[in-house]
Design an enzyme around this catalytic site. Structure first.
Site, short mmCIF file in Angstrom:
data_model
loop_
_atom_site.label_atom_id
_atom_site.label_comp_id
_atom_site.label_asym_id
_atom_site.label_seq_id
_atom_site.Cartn_x
_atom_site.Cartn_y
_atom_site.Cartn_z
N ASP A 175 -23.48 11.89 9.30
CA ASP A 175 -22.43 12.12 10.30
C ASP A 175 -22.21 10.89 11.21
OD1 ASP A 175 -22.05 14.72 9.36
OD2 ASP A 175 -23.59 15.53 10.67
N HIS A 218 -16.22 16.97 10.52
CA HIS A 218 -17.42 17.48 11.18
C HIS A 218 -17.01 18.20 12.46
CE1 HIS A 218 -21.67 17.65 12.15
NE2 HIS A 218 -21.34 17.35 13.39
N SER A 274 -14.10 16.01 14.29
CA SER A 274 -13.92 14.60 13.93
C SER A 274 -13.74 14.46 12.43
CB SER A 274 -15.18 13.78 14.29
OG SER A 274 -15.58 13.98 15.62
N ASN A 290 -15.10 12.84 5.51
CA ASN A 290 -15.75 14.10 5.90
C ASN A 290 -15.10 14.63 7.17
OD1 ASN A 290 -17.74 16.17 5.84
ND2 ASN A 290 -18.93 15.08 7.39
C1 GRF Z 1 -15.98 23.27 8.91
O1 GRF Z 1 -16.29 23.62 10.24
C2 GRF Z 1 -16.30 21.83 8.67
O2 GRF Z 1 -16.08 21.03 9.78
C3 GRF Z 1 -17.76 21.88 8.37
O3 GRF Z 1 -17.93 23.04 7.60
C4 GRF Z 1 -16.89 23.97 7.91
C5 GRF Z 1 -16.20 24.29 6.63
O4 GRF Z 1 -15.25 25.28 6.73
N1 GRF Z 1 -18.18 20.66 7.74
P1 GRF Z 1 -14.28 25.59 5.51
O5 GRF Z 1 -15.14 25.81 4.27
O6 GRF Z 1 -13.34 24.44 5.34
O7 GRF Z 1 -13.57 26.85 5.91
#
Ligand code: GRF
Length: 223
Positions: free
Chosen positions: A147, A111, A138, A109
């Site tokens: 998370d 985050h 991260s 993932n």
């Molecule tokens: C990113 O900020 C990611 O960290 C979070 O959701 C957002 C997704 O953006 N989990 P995208 O769909 O990849 O543009």
């Protein structure tokens, strides 16, 4: 080295998905995205995948009575492909323990915070409200606590005077686009592995995450 096989889960614009596609297309990342799954039919990332010739599926969580049955439907799509990694890229559903355990040590993932700070949503606003000087992103393996799984790599981003959640998020996102393909690449190169539940970078337990700083990977021997 063997080409890494990936399934990517999205809910939204898919800019991280795009960064992974771009890294594959440029030859930087030796991987193939076998399938992109979205829980929303209107996710912009679906078009990005189609444009790159990647197969897509919409599995709408609203069509399932509960989280477990939705997750089972996703497992049924993913399992026949036997991916090396399942990549959460802006996938906005909490996954059931059964799903997470099924893909244990294969589920990554990204985050938008320097975990363990700011789990959950609205991370950028929280960093601003707390007057943090440094924020970031991260990449981590997923475990059953939200998370909280083993951290792979982090990138720091300064919080600038006058930042609002939007400007800060944009700056963090740029770093996300660097560290997510990189984390996948390191895994594909066999540099990251688990021994029992401990994540190793090469032959050392990764007690602190790798760092991406000034365009460079900072590994344990540099710390
Ligand atoms: C990113 O900020 C990611 O960290 C979070 O959701 C957002 C997704 O953006 N989990 P995208 O769909 O990849 O543009």
């Amino acid at each position: 080295m063997k080409k890494l096989s990936l399934v990517v889960l999205i809910s939204g614009s898919g800019s991280n998905l795009q960064a992974i596609i771009d890294a594959i297309q440029s030859g930087e990342l030796n991987a193939e995205i076998r399938l992109v799954i979205s829980n929303r039919a209107d996710a912009g990332g679906l078009q990005r995948a189609e444009k790159a010739g990647i197969e897509t599926r919409v599995i709408d969580h609203k069509h399932y009575p509960d989280r477990e049955s939705f997750d089972r439907a996703m497992i049924a799509e993913i399992d026949p492909l036997q991916p090396d990694l399942v990549i959460l890229a802006g996938f906005m559903r909490i996954l059931s323990p059964a799903f997470i355990e099924h893909f244990e040590h294969r589920l990554l993932n990204i985050h938008p915070s320097l975990l363990p700070r700011y789990k959950g949503l609205n991370t950028h606003q929280q960093a601003i409200d707390n007057s943090d000087a440094i924020h970031g992103a991260s990449v981590h393996f997923v475990n059953v606590e939200l998370d909280s799984g083993p951290l792979v790599i982090q990138a720091e981003v300064p919080v600038l005077p006058g930042d609002d959640a939007k400007t800060l998020a944009a700056r963090v996102l740029e770093q996300e686009h660097r560290i997510y393909p990189l984390a996948i690449k390191l895994y594909g190169e066999g540099k990251l592995h688990f021994d029992n539940n401990t994540l190793f970078y090469e032959d050392q337990p990764l007690v602190r995450p790798l760092r991406w700083k000034d365009g460079q990977l900072i590994t344990p021997e540099h710390v």
